[in-house]
Design a protein around this motif. Structure first.
Motif, mmCIF file in Angstrom:
data_model
loop_
_atom_site.group_PDB
_atom_site.id
_atom_site.type_symbol
_atom_site.label_atom_id
_atom_site.label_comp_id
_atom_site.label_asym_id
_atom_site.label_seq_id
_atom_site.Cartn_x
_atom_site.Cartn_y
_atom_site.Cartn_z
ATOM 1 N N LEU A 9 0.852 -1.190 0.000
ATOM 2 C CA LEU A 9 0.000 0.000 0.000
ATOM 3 C C LEU A 9 0.884 1.235 0.000
ATOM 4 O O LEU A 9 1.775 1.371 0.834
ATOM 5 N N VAL A 46 -8.468 1.010 3.719
ATOM 6 C CA VAL A 46 -8.533 -0.252 2.974
ATOM 7 C C VAL A 46 -9.681 -1.104 3.508
ATOM 8 O O VAL A 46 -10.464 -1.686 2.740
ATOM 9 N N GLY A 49 -12.993 0.222 2.319
ATOM 10 C CA GLY A 49 -13.174 0.237 0.877
ATOM 11 C C GLY A 49 -12.918 1.558 0.190
ATOM 12 O O GLY A 49 -13.089 1.667 -1.032
ATOM 13 N N THR A 50 -12.507 2.598 0.926
ATOM 14 C CA THR A 50 -12.233 3.894 0.291
ATOM 15 C C THR A 50 -10.831 3.965 -0.304
ATOM 16 O O THR A 50 -10.510 4.904 -1.025
ATOM 17 N N LEU A 51 -9.987 2.977 0.012
ATOM 18 C CA LEU A 51 -8.636 2.915 -0.542
ATOM 19 C C LEU A 51 -8.374 1.460 -0.925
ATOM 20 O O LEU A 51 -8.831 0.534 -0.245
ATOM 21 N N HIS A 52 -7.652 1.274 -2.014
ATOM 22 C CA HIS A 52 -7.397 -0.086 -2.485
ATOM 23 C C HIS A 52 -5.902 -0.384 -2.469
ATOM 24 O O HIS A 52 -5.067 0.495 -2.704
ATOM 25 N N GLU A 53 -5.584 -1.637 -2.201
ATOM 26 C CA GLU A 53 -4.194 -2.065 -2.149
ATOM 27 C C GLU A 53 -3.550 -1.891 -3.522
ATOM 28 O O GLU A 53 -4.212 -2.025 -4.557
ATOM 29 N N ASP A 54 -2.258 -1.579 -3.542
ATOM 30 C CA ASP A 54 -1.538 -1.438 -4.813
ATOM 31 C C ASP A 54 -1.179 -2.802 -5.389
ATOM 32 O O ASP A 54 -1.083 -2.953 -6.612
ATOM 33 N N GLU A 57 -3.435 -9.302 -2.127
ATOM 34 C CA GLU A 57 -4.846 -9.661 -2.045
ATOM 35 C C GLU A 57 -5.434 -9.222 -0.710
ATOM 36 O O GLU A 57 -4.860 -9.470 0.349
ATOM 37 N N SER A 59 -9.238 -9.399 1.331
ATOM 38 C CA SER A 59 -10.605 -9.931 1.269
ATOM 39 C C SER A 59 -11.305 -9.748 2.612
ATOM 40 O O SER A 59 -10.686 -9.792 3.681
#
Length: 557
Positions: A9, A46, A49-54, A57, A59
């Motif tokens: 991240l 993360v 859900g407002t930020l996503h991993e670079d 995985e 879940s």
């Protein structure tokens, strides 16, 4: 369960998480810790859900319902009760379905909609919301007040109540204790202990973390390290690891020796009073985790006071409160919060001020500090009294448009020559050097205070207090925006301080390690509190129960 596998991240060019993995199981209560800037809030982003991993995985079960405290300041004329009820998203969805079903004139749909509304708890929603509001320190008379009529801190409590109202499988709390008094904090702990879902909390309050968490997740140099146990258990395990991993280099040994010196000194002089024994245990704990404290990047100390009057001050027949408002009628009387205060503060006393929310703790401290004039009685200062005052609202003593360097220059100008440090320390370079010891270096010394974080503002206030070399410290919630490392630094510095201290705080670890005695502000007066903080928590719960029963009696009548 929540799973991160080889997650990376980034925020900008900075790598916060570097190919790290961890698993969180359903029902676990997780304390997320790490230095400021390590990435705790980004990991929260993360999770929600407002930020996503670079890469890697991440879940989370798709059916999980999530709740967190909204960070925006609510602006609404809704009553406090209605605002919190709307936090129940399941109830709102059921109400919307009832409305749609009634409009469709479909009898079967209406039957299902009414049943879902009942299952969502419509019949007791207001009562559930009010229980949360009262638990977080509001009065019965405030349940129907408009949200807009409350100050910012109280509106954030309503946002917290709204988050707790929402049925959830995952609850994310980022510094939930910042706007709470100790009585509301004790209530929140009890509520969270009974929370059935998965909890992830960021907090700098060690006793809060100890009370509610059973897993600690540490962000350290881009890696997530999971420890089984609460914060104290994490510290123990980390200290053991550091002892095994670190060479006994000179800087660390010097700090450990320094800690050991004051621990030995205060353990030797502690009396058999219950509060003093509680303090000894806190100092013994500090001794145990000395390697962790020595690794902290921030330390400071209060210099020896220039004078030590004894007594520091005398309060005689004190009546403290607030004057009438500027637009009040001419014959309006002041509001008295506490009265009949007859107290003497002696040199070297360490006093913790206890009292439920709204009883007058801050009023007492503000009046002694001179920020409020006493309504009656006298405050007689000792000769040479020099008060260092930390206000709960940092901006009461800071100017948003000014820089840290400008604050220090003004402080020099406003300090009598006889009470200033050496001339060299009062010059600009000397002030820059001093600011540097509080982690204000480079361009930060010329950054407007209004653009700084709460923690940076708190550090600047501490910096200004230390520079004045006070002999009497008045600290009103000094830890609100301090991270755990800075709180530990403050605890060490206060224990080494040679003057007197009066402390209002919801940080029980700080109170335990610093205070030798407690004064209780309650029901318009002040008395000695003979027990320790464990006794005080029992007192708060009993007092809350008494108030609920009294409120219930009034409603029945």
């Amino acid at each position: 369960m929540i799973t991160l596998k080889n997650v990376t991240l980034r925020r900008g060019t900075k790598v916060l998480l570097d190919k790290t993995s961890v698993t969180l199981n359903p029902g676990e209560k997780v304390g997320l810790v790490g230095r400021n800037g390590a990435g705790k809030s980004s990991l929260f982003a993360v999770l929600n859900g407002t930020l996503h991993e670079d890469s890697g995985e991440f879940s989370i079960p798709s059916q999980w319902r999530m709740s967190q405290v909204a960070q925006d300041m609510p602006e609404t004329e809704q009553s406090a009760t209605d605002f919190v009820v709307e936090g129940d998203t399941v109830l709102l969805a059921a109400q919307d379905e009832v409305t749609a079903a009634e409009a469709s004139d479909d009898g079967m749909r209406m039957a299902h909609a009414y049943m879902a509304l009942h299952d969502a708890g419509a019949h007791d929603a207001a009562a559930r919301a009010q229980a949360l509001i009262l638990g977080l320190g509001f009065g019965v008379a405030e349940l129907d007040r408009p949200v807009n009529s409350f100050s910012g801190g109280w509106r954030m409590r309503l946002q917290l109540a709204r988050a707790l109202m929402c049925p959830s499988d995952l609850l994310l709390l980022d510094e939930p204790t910042n706007h709470l008094d100790l009585d509301a904090l004790v209530w929140l702990e009890a509520w969270l202990k009974n929370y059935a879902g998965t909890l992830v909390v960021i907090s700098h309050d060690r006793e809060f973390l100890d009370a509610i968490t059973n897993v600690t997740l540490h962000i350290d140099h881009g890696t997530l390290v999971r420890y089984g146990g609460n914060y104290s258990k994490f510290e123990d395990m980390r200290a053991e690891q550091m002892l095994l991993q670190q060479a006994a280099h000179a800087r660390q040994q010097e700090k450990v020796a320094h800690l050991q010196k004051f621990i030995d000194r205060f353990k030797a002089k502690a009396s058999k009073a219950k509060q003093a024994q509680s303090r000894v245990k806190a100092l013994e704990r500090m001794e145990k985790i000395a390697p962790v404290l020595a690794d902290a990047e921030f330390q400071f100390e209060f210099k020896a006071p220039l004078s030590m009057p004894n007594p520091m001050l005398v309060l005689t027949n004190g009546r403290f409160g607030y004057p009438p408002a500027d637009d009040a009628p001419v014959d309006a009387k002041p509001t008295v919060i506490v009265q009949n205060i007859n107290r003497t503060v002696l040199a070297g006393q360490r006093i913790g001020i206890l009292g439920a929310n709204g009883q007058g703790k801050s009023t007492l401290v503000k009046t002694i500090a001179g920020a409020l004039a006493p309504i009656g009685g006298e405050i007689i200062p000792g000769k040479g009294l020099n008060i260092g005052y930390f206000s709960q609202q940092e901006l009461d003593v800071l100017r948003p448009a000014e820089t840290p360097l400008e604050h220090m220059i003004r402080l020099v100008r406003d300090t009598p020559a006889s009470m200033r440090p050496s001339a060299m320390d009062c010059r600009e370079q000397g002030l820059r050097n001093f600011l540097g010891t509080f982690n204000f270096s480079g361009d930060m010394v010329k950054q407007a205070v209004g653009s700084m974080s709460g923690g940076e503002k708190a550090r600047l206030v501490l910096c200004m207090i230390v520079w004045q070399r006070p002999n009497f410290l008045l600290l009103d919630e000094p830890t609100n925006h301090l991270d755990l490392a800075t709180r530990e630094a403050l605890s060490v510095a206060l224990n080494e301080f040679e003057g007197s201290a009066m402390l209002v705080s919801h940080d029980r670890a700080l109170l335990r390690s610093v205070c030798d005695e407690f004064w209780l502000v309650s029901r318009g007066g002040m008395t000695d509190f003979d027990g320790d903080l464990d006794d005080y928590q029992i007192y708060l719960l009993e007092e809350a129960k008494r108030q609920r029963e009294a409120a219930s009696g009034r409603q029945v009548a």
